[in-house]
Write a protein that holds these residues in place. Structure first.
Motif, mmCIF file in Angstrom:
data_model
loop_
_atom_site.group_PDB
_atom_site.id
_atom_site.type_symbol
_atom_site.label_atom_id
_atom_site.label_comp_id
_atom_site.label_asym_id
_atom_site.label_seq_id
_atom_site.Cartn_x
_atom_site.Cartn_y
_atom_site.Cartn_z
ATOM 1 N N ASP A 202 0.846 -1.200 0.000
ATOM 2 C CA ASP A 202 0.000 0.000 0.000
ATOM 3 C C ASP A 202 0.882 1.250 0.000
ATOM 4 O O ASP A 202 0.571 2.243 -0.651
ATOM 5 C CB ASP A 202 -0.911 0.010 1.236
ATOM 6 C CG ASP A 202 -2.085 -0.956 1.072
ATOM 7 O OD1 ASP A 202 -2.378 -1.349 -0.073
ATOM 8 O OD2 ASP A 202 -2.697 -1.314 2.097
ATOM 9 N N ARG A 206 1.245 1.294 -4.143
ATOM 10 C CA ARG A 206 -0.055 1.902 -4.469
ATOM 11 C C ARG A 206 -0.206 3.338 -4.021
ATOM 12 O O ARG A 206 -1.166 4.002 -4.391
ATOM 13 C CB ARG A 206 -1.175 1.039 -3.865
ATOM 14 C CG ARG A 206 -1.382 -0.276 -4.589
ATOM 15 C CD ARG A 206 -2.502 -1.085 -3.997
ATOM 16 N NE ARG A 206 -2.116 -1.736 -2.768
ATOM 17 C CZ ARG A 206 -1.559 -2.959 -2.710
ATOM 18 N NH1 ARG A 206 -1.355 -3.629 -3.807
ATOM 19 N NH2 ARG A 206 -1.218 -3.495 -1.558
ATOM 20 N N TRP A 212 -6.479 3.771 -7.506
ATOM 21 C CA TRP A 212 -6.681 2.896 -6.357
ATOM 22 C C TRP A 212 -7.840 3.430 -5.516
ATOM 23 O O TRP A 212 -7.938 4.630 -5.258
ATOM 24 C CB TRP A 212 -5.372 2.865 -5.558
ATOM 25 C CG TRP A 212 -5.354 2.035 -4.328
ATOM 26 C CD1 TRP A 212 -5.959 0.832 -4.134
ATOM 27 C CD2 TRP A 212 -4.641 2.329 -3.112
ATOM 28 N NE1 TRP A 212 -5.676 0.357 -2.873
ATOM 29 C CE2 TRP A 212 -4.869 1.252 -2.220
ATOM 30 C CE3 TRP A 212 -3.829 3.389 -2.684
ATOM 31 C CZ2 TRP A 212 -4.326 1.219 -0.935
ATOM 32 C CZ3 TRP A 212 -3.292 3.349 -1.416
ATOM 33 C CH2 TRP A 212 -3.542 2.282 -0.551
ATOM 34 N N ALA A 213 -8.717 2.559 -5.085
ATOM 35 C CA ALA A 213 -9.903 2.977 -4.342
ATOM 36 C C ALA A 213 -9.544 3.736 -3.065
ATOM 37 O O ALA A 213 -10.294 4.605 -2.616
ATOM 38 C CB ALA A 213 -10.764 1.760 -4.013
ATOM 39 N N GLU A 214 -8.399 3.423 -2.467
ATOM 40 C CA GLU A 214 -8.036 4.051 -1.186
ATOM 41 C C GLU A 214 -7.248 5.347 -1.372
ATOM 42 O O GLU A 214 -6.825 5.953 -0.397
ATOM 43 C CB GLU A 214 -7.201 3.062 -0.353
ATOM 44 C CG GLU A 214 -7.895 1.737 -0.082
ATOM 45 C CD GLU A 214 -9.127 1.895 0.807
ATOM 46 O OE1 GLU A 214 -9.291 2.975 1.411
ATOM 47 O OE2 GLU A 214 -9.923 0.939 0.876
ATOM 48 N N TRP A 215 -6.985 5.711 -2.621
ATOM 49 C CA TRP A 215 -6.225 6.939 -2.841
ATOM 50 C C TRP A 215 -7.077 8.146 -2.482
ATOM 51 O O TRP A 215 -8.264 8.135 -2.811
ATOM 52 C CB TRP A 215 -5.793 7.018 -4.308
ATOM 53 C CG TRP A 215 -4.903 8.182 -4.601
ATOM 54 C CD1 TRP A 215 -3.553 8.236 -4.475
ATOM 55 C CD2 TRP A 215 -5.308 9.474 -5.042
ATOM 56 N NE1 TRP A 215 -3.085 9.469 -4.814
ATOM 57 C CE2 TRP A 215 -4.144 10.258 -5.167
ATOM 58 C CE3 TRP A 215 -6.549 10.074 -5.326
ATOM 59 C CZ2 TRP A 215 -4.183 11.599 -5.567
ATOM 60 C CZ3 TRP A 215 -6.571 11.407 -5.731
ATOM 61 C CH2 TRP A 215 -5.395 12.145 -5.850
ATOM 62 N N LEU A 217 -3.948 8.030 0.203
ATOM 63 C CA LEU A 217 -3.686 7.378 1.480
ATOM 64 C C LEU A 217 -3.071 8.380 2.457
ATOM 65 O O LEU A 217 -2.058 8.998 2.167
ATOM 66 C CB LEU A 217 -2.734 6.195 1.263
ATOM 67 C CG LEU A 217 -2.346 5.403 2.516
ATOM 68 C CD1 LEU A 217 -3.575 4.805 3.188
ATOM 69 C CD2 LEU A 217 -1.357 4.297 2.168
ATOM 70 N N LYS A 221 -5.731 6.934 8.108
ATOM 71 C CA LYS A 221 -6.357 5.754 7.513
ATOM 72 C C LYS A 221 -5.442 4.538 7.675
ATOM 73 O O LYS A 221 -5.873 3.452 8.045
ATOM 74 C CB LYS A 221 -6.629 6.019 6.035
ATOM 75 C CG LYS A 221 -7.538 4.981 5.395
ATOM 76 C CD LYS A 221 -7.518 5.075 3.882
ATOM 77 C CE LYS A 221 -8.400 6.187 3.337
ATOM 78 N NZ LYS A 221 -8.326 6.307 1.880
ATOM 79 N N TRP A 225 -5.844 0.765 9.701
ATOM 80 C CA TRP A 225 -5.587 -0.595 9.186
ATOM 81 C C TRP A 225 -4.652 -1.345 10.128
ATOM 82 O O TRP A 225 -4.805 -2.540 10.334
ATOM 83 C CB TRP A 225 -4.966 -0.521 7.785
ATOM 84 C CG TRP A 225 -5.890 0.061 6.745
ATOM 85 C CD1 TRP A 225 -7.236 0.225 6.863
ATOM 86 C CD2 TRP A 225 -5.542 0.553 5.460
ATOM 87 N NE1 TRP A 225 -7.746 0.792 5.730
ATOM 88 C CE2 TRP A 225 -6.729 1.008 4.833
ATOM 89 C CE3 TRP A 225 -4.336 0.663 4.751
ATOM 90 C CZ2 TRP A 225 -6.748 1.560 3.549
ATOM 91 C CZ3 TRP A 225 -4.365 1.200 3.481
ATOM 92 C CH2 TRP A 225 -5.553 1.651 2.878
#
Lengths: 426, 417
Positions: A202, A206, A212-215, A217, A221, A225
């Motif tokens: 990540d 990424r 990326w869906a989580e961008w 980051l 956040k 995790w």
């Protein structure tokens, strides 16, 4: 109870110069390109990242802790081209919050080809780390996290190391979690730490990917995790290339700010902590034995060794270079041995990889060649020259030996000649 | 869709890649249902219909070419010079029925690359082809290389249909910077008058942009294809390795760099033979050059090869080298790859931009060329990988893809017209 265990890989190879079959000299390295890349990475990554980590260690009074694995070939280049970086690493070592890991001095694949050379290079690396940072490495990480049962046994047999690191991808672990401490099969003392590939990637891969869906980051956040691991694991092992900071992920992506805010966010949770690999294995018990009979690594999607020995050129180059080990060592010529070892650096074989040829992805990174074919040709030309140097010496030696025997005198000691050679080079 | 296509050569009467390209492209277009009238310069005067020659020779399977009608203009057929030298007489101030202004400049210049009186032939071709155009019905005109450009533009003006010009090679490829002004003018005229230009590579596209001042958006790149033959190489345990040069022996193809590299390779290895297959205005000079370098016994000249013999020479070879000074595409390299021969390509070529599984050199860098030749001959793994990956990659260059792209370009042109 979740410890975040950071380990950063710091490595640059000695890239070879353009060396045709017509060359006769033994200067194999592209000094200009090597110094240029070293300086560039120093300015974009090593220096700003080192300063930031130093700042964080001081700000959190030692609660922020990290580990590095720096290859011998990079240490040599830093001494030559970027002594300021070496100085900041020493500063980090002096904080007592930084652990230096052991590996092969030349970042080689020797674990797969020559156990003797493998152990020799680990010794060389240990000496270099002791010299620069006054620490004796207690944790071993093999080149590119190449790992199997046999390598673990070999490392245990040295008696020097408490733990070894490996990749923790799903298809290797199955249902098992990388967040526990394991023991390699047939090992009594040595422990095994596994990379949490999801959380590591990540950050390393990424982070700046806008698809990326989580961008984007952000540190809070990511801390969530990590908190989610509480209760189902002891440690979150974040293993990545140090060049992630500033080089793979440019400063403009916010990677440094992410790192700056991460310790605060992680430490907000009372159960969290930062630990070095040695501290992790001291703090938590081994939960299980792990059997990994096949060789794995942290590279590409396959997580195997196909990035270095996946095609006939790579296998041929590796076979040929390891084939001459005995001949190289018989010369007892420190210059030849060192040149041979620099040819063992895994990057040379990585450049020959044709797996993702058309995609032009991460394999292109700092790759000095236009094509894998060119890198193979260049490597084989250098190897050919090295072979003839060996043969020259051995041939001359045996002739001298004969004449010496005839004359009834003793042959001049090798040591003397080595000393002459070294002083010549200096 | 009906296409009025103008070409200069077609197998079996070819001297280079242009005929091969026209053959592959039209065959694939025919398969895809495009109707084509293909106009070719006829055989000399009294010779019968060109179409008959083609069928009599067994070259054209009527099924494969069912959508193509061949029409012949009766002009001589010899676009390139031969080794024995050519007549360079030029008829001045020829009048033309097409009335194209371009003929005003086509009266002087260096003719050495073309057999006979090329401008006269082009002019006859133009007027005859224009007459044929008046009797045909079609939607679009497609012209291959400069010799047919004036006819295409004239036919376009008469019929009111759009013209596409297909650039397989430019005057700068053939001659370097010393271009024949008259030919350059015709090329430039055709490119600017045409509705669209098809270039065989980005390499050629850049030449058209930079040397002919054509806006980039007017040019589309369509790579050539190669016909897979499925031939297997006879891997006999012959003692000597064979390195092949196959192409016209002219300035454009860089034969002297091949011979100079051969000399360097022979300094390092002795069990190598160099085969030069082809013909051209530099043949005699190259034979002398090899002798002068003292490697005459290692360099073999086969002269021009056709059909079966081309495949045979590929099958004998361990390596193909294309040292071109400027190569718009390089079909021969693809043919070598698909025939399981490893290749070394000049970076100054269209094919070098399109394939990965080949070694690439600057044509002038003789040492690098020799280094790579020696490496391929010495290292079996390198040969294996170049052969296997190269063959697979070349297989991706299919004339069907090229034909589909050309059809797409037709649609775009007709939509705008």
């Amino acid at each position: 109870m979740a410890a975040v265990c950071f380990y950063f890989q710091v490595h640059q190879p000695f890239r070879l110069r353009n060396y045709t079959i017509f060359e006769t000299d033994s200067n194999y390295y592209d000094d200009f390109k090597n110094s240029q890349i070293c300086r560039k990475v120093a300015d974009k990554c090593y220096l700003p990242a080192n300063r930031l980590i130093l700042e964080l260690i001081r700000r959190y009074n030692g609660k922020f802790r990290v580990a590095y694995s720096i290859t011998g070939v990079l240490l040599e280049q830093l001494e030559k081209y970027a002594p300021d970086v070496l100085y900041t690493f020493k500063e980090l070592a002096d904080t007592g919050c930084v652990e230096f890991l052991g590996e092969t001095y030349h970042h080689s694949l020797s674990s797969l080809y020559s156990h003797k050379e493998f152990l020799d290079q680990i010794d060389l690396h240990t000496q270099a780390i002791e010299k620069h940072f006054a620490q004796k490495p207690k944790i071993f990480r093999n080149t590119e996290l190449i790992y199997n049962n046999q390598i673990a046994e070999l490392i245990e047999s040295t008696g020097q190391f408490d733990a070894i690191l490996a990749e923790g991808a799903d298809h290797i672990l199955g249902y098992k979690s990388p967040n526990f401490i394991y023991q390699p099969l047939r090992c009594k003392k040595l422990k095994l730490l596994l990379k949490n590939y999801k959380l590591s990637d990540d950050i390393a891969f990424r982070f700046s990917n806008q698809g990326w869906a989580e961008w984007p980051l952000r540190a809070p956040k990511f801390a969530q995790w990590v908190n989610a691991v509480n209760g189902c694991g002891y440690t979150v092992n974040l293993f990545m290339d140090y060049e992630t900071f500033g080089e793979h992920q440019w400063e403009s992506t916010g990677i440094f700010n992410f790192l700056r805010h991460l310790p605060g966010e992680i430490l907000n949770h009372p159960d969290n902590s930062f630990k070095t690999p040695s501290e992790v294995i001291q703090s938590y018990p081994v939960c299980e034995t792990l059997d990994i009979p096949y060789t794995i690594s942290w590279a590409d999607i396959e997580r195997d060794v196909s990035a270095w020995l996946g095609n006939p050129m790579q296998r041929n180059a590796l076979t040929e270079v390891y084939k001459i080990e005995q001949m190289v060592k018989d010369t007892a010529d420190s210059g030849i041995i060192e040149d041979w070892r620099k040819l063992l650096t895994s990057d040379h074989f990585y450049y020959m990889c044709t797996k993702w040829f058309s995609d032009g992805d991460v394999h292109k990174y700092f790759n000095p060649y236009d094509s894998p074919y060119d890198s193979y040709i260049n490597f084989m030309n250098v190897l050919d020259n090295l072979c003839s140097r060996c043969k020259n010496i051995l041939y001359t030696d045996s002739r001298q030996l004969l004449t010496a025997k005839k004359a009834g005198t003793k042959r001049a000691s090798r040591k003397n000649r080595d000393r002459d050679y070294v002083s010549e080079r200096n | 869709m009906k296409v009025f296509m103008l070409g200069w050569e077609f197998p079996p009467f070819i001297s280079g890649g242009l005929g091969t390209a026209c053959y592959g492209l039209t065959k694939a277009m025919s398969r895809q249902g495009t109707k084509i009238t293909f106009v070719l310069p006829g055989g000399n005067d009294q010779t019968s219909d060109f179409m008959k020659i083609l069928t009599a020779d067994g070259f054209l399977n009527s099924e494969e070419f069912k959508n193509i009608t061949f029409r012949s203009t009766h002009t001589a057929l010899n676009p390139y010079a031969s080794a024995s030298g050519v007549s360079t007489s030029i008829e001045k101030n020829v009048e033309t029925k097409s009335g194209s202004p371009i003929w005003q400049t086509a009266s002087s210049g260096n003719q050495k690359h073309y057999g006979g009186d090329v401008f006269e032939k082009v002019q006859k071709y133009t007027s005859n082809a224009t007459q044929i155009a008046a009797t045909e019905k079609f939607n679009i005109i497609h012209a291959h290389d400069w010799m047919t450009f004036p006819a295409a533009i004239a036919a376009s003006e008469i019929s009111g249909k759009p013209a596409v010009v297909h650039v397989h090679s430019t005057e700068f490829d053939r001659c370097g910077d010393y271009v024949n002004q008259a030919i350059y003018d015709i090329e430039r005229y055709g490119m600017h008058k045409a509705h669209k230009i098809i270039a065989v590579s980005n390499y050629t596209k850049n030449i058209i942009i930079n040397r002919y001042s054509v806006p980039a958006e007017k040019i589309k790149v369509v790579y050539n294809g190669v016909e897979s033959c499925g031939a297997t190489r006879n891997i006999s345990n012959k003692r000597d390795k064979i390195v092949l040069y196959l192409g016209r022996i002219t300035f454009q193809k860089g034969p002297e760099y091949f011979i100079a590299a051969a000399k360097r390779v022979l300094e390092k290895m002795s069990n190598v033979k160099f085969v030069i297959a082809g013909d051209g205005d530099m043949t005699h000079r190259m034979i002398e050059y090899a002798a002068y370098l003292g490697i005459g016994h290692k360099v073999f000249f086969t002269r021009f090869l056709r059909g079966q013999n081309v495949e045979r020479v590929y099958r004998m070879s361990d390596l193909y080298v294309m040292p071109s000074v400027s190569e718009p595409f390089g079909i021969a390299a693809l043919e070598a790859m698909i025939n399981n021969v490893p290749v070394i390509l000049s970076r100054q070529s269209g094919i070098a931009e399109a394939v990965s599984n080949a070694l690439k050199v600057n044509f002038w860098d003789v040492d690098e060329m020799a280094d790579k030749i020696a490496a391929v001959l010495k290292h079996q793994p390198l040969r294996t990988m170049l052969t296997e990956n190269g063959c697979a990659e070349a297989g991706g260059f299919r004339w069907d893809n090229s034909a589909a792209k050309v059809n797409e370009i037709y649609r775009q042109v007709l939509a705008c017209a």
